[in-house]
Design an enzyme around this catalytic site. Structure first.
Site, PDB file in Angstrom:
ATOM      1  N   SER A 138       0.922  -1.049  -0.024  1.00  0.00           N
ATOM      2  CA  SER A 138       0.023   0.173  -0.047  1.00  0.00           C
ATOM      3  C   SER A 138       0.839   1.363  -0.011  1.00  0.00           C
ATOM      4  O   SER A 138       0.348   2.009  -0.392  1.00  0.00           O
ATOM      5  CB  SER A 138      -0.952  -0.050   1.326  1.00  0.00           C
ATOM      6  N   HIS A 191       1.385   5.949   5.202  1.00  0.00           N
ATOM      7  CA  HIS A 191       0.535   6.241   4.109  1.00  0.00           C
ATOM      8  C   HIS A 191       0.808   7.634   3.558  1.00  0.00           C
ATOM      9  O   HIS A 191       1.047   8.007   2.252  1.00  0.00           O
ATOM     10  CB  HIS A 191      -0.970   5.840   4.247  1.00  0.00           C
TER      11      HIS A 191
END
Length: 270
Positions: A138, A191
């Site tokens: 991710s 992230h």
């Protein structure tokens, strides 16, 4: 005698899925393969793949610098692996089509892994004095979404939400917040670091780390990579442009960022 009930239709067309997978370019295939191999290796109990290759700030040293490259390939279980692959494949495929296979190899095994890792370690260890381990592709999903958001902003700066115009470059940030709220054990900081690096790349500030096309063409010609490697994307076969989409008269802007894959697929931590 009652007839057997008909099976419900599949939620996807297997033929179209197979066709899509067969069209994947070379580097995208290799990324998927390596992620699957690491997941299979994690099934055994003799050696922990996660402990070996995760991004753990306190474990980073001269002999373990490989961790800043291995952590995107390692995942925590089957569903973590599957959902990240579903989110990652279309984004990496598009990037490889735009920039070529050699460029993709150089960037993803280099700055597009090491820069988010370095920024994460700096904030996590130096500023926050923590030692949270992160793994997962991710990091690349959010980085590529950051790149796509900047490109979309250049052609379509705002999208409407009621009476408000919201900058399109903020879409990965909204996704990052939503994922952090809805999915437990995800790394909001990881992230966010990936998105920031994606923004820098999309704005052109990281052009210096992209290998020159002249050198790539020489390597391709010298090794005849296009003739020897199936599904290889040459520098001269790229779909769009070197650092983004070429100018177009399409008033609707470029192809939309595949945000539909964000529903439950971005995880960057155990």
């Amino acid at each position: 005698m009652a007839t057997p009930a008909a099976l419900p239709p599949l939620p996807f067309n297997p033929a179209r899925l197979r066709s899509y997978l067969l069209r994947l370019p070379l580097f995208t295939r290799l990324v998927v393969l390596v992620i699957i191999v690491f997941w299979v290796l994690e099934l055994q109990t003799v050696w922990s793949v996660v402990q070996w290759g995760s991004l753990t700030p306190d474990e980073i040293g001269i002999g373990s610098m490989y961790r800043i490259n291995t952590y995107p390939f390692i995942h925590m279980g089957f569903f973590h692996t599957l959902l990240n692959l579903v989110a990652l494949m279309p984004l990496v495929e598009r990037f490889e089509a735009e920039h070529g296979t050699l460029t993709s190899v150089a960037l993803f095994l280099g700055p597009l892994s090491t820069f988010p890792a370095g920024l994460y370690i700096l904030i996590e260890k130096v500023l926050l004095h923590r030692n949270t381990t992160v793994v997962g592709a991710s990091v690349w999903v959010f980085l590529l979404l950051g790149i796509e958001a900047i490109k979309t902003y250049k052609s379509h700066p705002y999208f409407s939400l009621g009476n408000y115009g919201i900058p399109t470059w903020t879409s990965p940030l909204f996704a990052c917040v939503v994922i952090a709220i809805l999915i437990p054990n995800t790394s909001f900081l990881g992230h966010l670091c990936a998105i920031l690096i994606g923004y820098l790349f999309g704005l052109g500030y990281l052009k210096v780390v992209v290998p020159p096309e002249k050198i790539l063409r020489w390597i391709e010609g010298k090794l005849n990579l296009l003739g020897r490697l199936p599904h290889y994307v040459s520098v001269d076969q790229k779909t769009y442009g070197r650092y983004g989409v070429l100018p177009t008269t399409n008033t609707m802007g470029e192809r939309g960022t595949p945000m539909s894959y964000l529903g439950s697929s971005q995880r960057l931590g155990p």
